[in-house]
Design an enzyme around this catalytic site. Structure first.
Site, short mmCIF file in Angstrom:
data_model
loop_
_atom_site.label_atom_id
_atom_site.label_comp_id
_atom_site.label_asym_id
_atom_site.label_seq_id
_atom_site.Cartn_x
_atom_site.Cartn_y
_atom_site.Cartn_z
N LYS A 45 -15.13 13.31 23.31
CA LYS A 45 -16.11 14.16 23.97
C LYS A 45 -15.46 15.07 25.01
O LYS A 45 -15.99 16.11 25.35
CB LYS A 45 -17.15 13.29 24.69
N GLY A 46 -14.29 14.65 25.53
CA GLY A 46 -13.72 15.29 26.70
C GLY A 46 -13.54 16.79 26.65
O GLY A 46 -13.63 17.47 27.67
N ASP A 102 -8.64 17.98 26.37
CA ASP A 102 -8.80 18.01 27.82
C ASP A 102 -7.51 17.61 28.53
O ASP A 102 -7.00 18.33 29.37
CB ASP A 102 -9.97 17.09 28.25
N ASP A 105 -2.27 12.26 28.34
CA ASP A 105 -1.82 11.22 29.26
C ASP A 105 -0.54 10.62 28.66
O ASP A 105 0.55 11.16 28.85
CB ASP A 105 -2.96 10.20 29.40
P1 IMP Z 1 -3.48 9.46 25.78
O1 IMP Z 1 -3.61 8.97 24.38
O2 IMP Z 1 -2.89 8.41 26.69
O3 IMP Z 1 -2.72 10.77 25.87
O4 IMP Z 1 -4.92 9.68 26.36
C1 IMP Z 1 -5.70 10.69 25.89
C2 IMP Z 1 -7.18 10.49 26.15
O5 IMP Z 1 -7.45 9.52 27.16
C3 IMP Z 1 -7.72 11.81 26.68
O6 IMP Z 1 -8.14 12.63 25.62
C4 IMP Z 1 -8.86 11.35 27.55
O7 IMP Z 1 -10.02 11.20 26.77
C5 IMP Z 1 -8.40 10.01 28.06
N1 IMP Z 1 -7.79 10.14 29.38
C6 IMP Z 1 -6.48 10.17 29.69
N2 IMP Z 1 -6.26 10.30 31.00
C7 IMP Z 1 -7.49 10.37 31.56
C8 IMP Z 1 -7.96 10.52 32.92
O8 IMP Z 1 -7.19 10.63 33.90
N3 IMP Z 1 -9.31 10.53 33.08
C9 IMP Z 1 -10.19 10.42 32.05
N4 IMP Z 1 -9.80 10.30 30.78
C10 IMP Z 1 -8.47 10.26 30.53
MG MG Z 2 -10.11 13.16 25.10
#
Ligand code: IMP
Ligand code: MG
Length: 184
Positions: A45-46, A102, A105
């Protein structure tokens, strides 16, 4: 001036920071894809807020589709195991695809998505992400349109949630500790 939500501890990106950068990104995308076919894929959704603002900052025609994914893990950390909750409606074969995310991470969600989407044989595939957390990114990704690097803190707003809340804040900020305690 926007009133700040009382659950917010500090602002990481102001509404102004975001709008200025998104306008630049929309202009750059328009220059790069002028005269070309373009399909934007928003990762729900982000990405819904960024998608809406980027779309209106662009001066070229484009088509839009959405994918909803959920990463297994806790509410503030991803595991890299991604479940597709809603798949795309459109066929990607031969299209210029731009993924709108969005935040990156660890990068695990996006690297899974890239692999999945590449398998559908698009003509080209690029990434647009508003934020990255370079200090905690585990996989390197080539992000063509990048808004801001931010510190490795959990943030909410501008599409990002904590337990499904705060997505509609027009800025990005960190939460006060009591929010995690109350909504644990
Ligand atoms: P990744 O797989 O660790 O790169 O995380 C990606 C997903 O985790 C993003 O698309 C967000 O939906 C969520 N996410 C990562 N960091 C944050 C944060 O600081 N706040 C809220 N959602 C996050
Ligand atoms: Mg996301």
């Amino acid at each position: 001036m926007t009133e700040i939500n009382p659950d917010i501890a500090s602002i990481v990106l102001t509404e102004d920071d975001i709008q200025t950068r998104v306008a630049q990104m929309g202009k750059q995308i328009s220059e790069d894809y002028r005269g070309e076919d373009l399909l934007l894929i928003g990762v729900l959704k982000g990405a819904f807020v960024l998608m809406a603002d980027i779309a209106r900052a662009m001066s070229i025609p484009a088509e839009f589709d959405f994918m909803a994914v959920s990463s297994y893990g806790s509410s503030t950390r991803t595991s890299g195991i991604v479940r597709i909750l809603k798949d795309l409606d459109m066929d990607l074969a031969g299209r210029n695809v731009l993924i709108i995310e969005d935040i990156v991470d660890s990068g695990l969600t996006l690297s899974y998505l890239l692999k999945n989407i590449k398998g559908r044989k698009p003509r080209s595939l690029e990434i647009c992400a508003l934020m990255t957390k370079p200090d905690v990114q585990e996989v390197s990704l080539d992000i063509r349109y990048h808004g801001f690097p931010i510190p490795p803190e959990f943030v909410v707003g501008y599409g990002l949630d904590y337990k499904q809340r705060y997505r509609n804040l027009p800025y990005v900020g960190t939460l006060k500790p009591h929010v995690y305690e109350e909504r644990a």
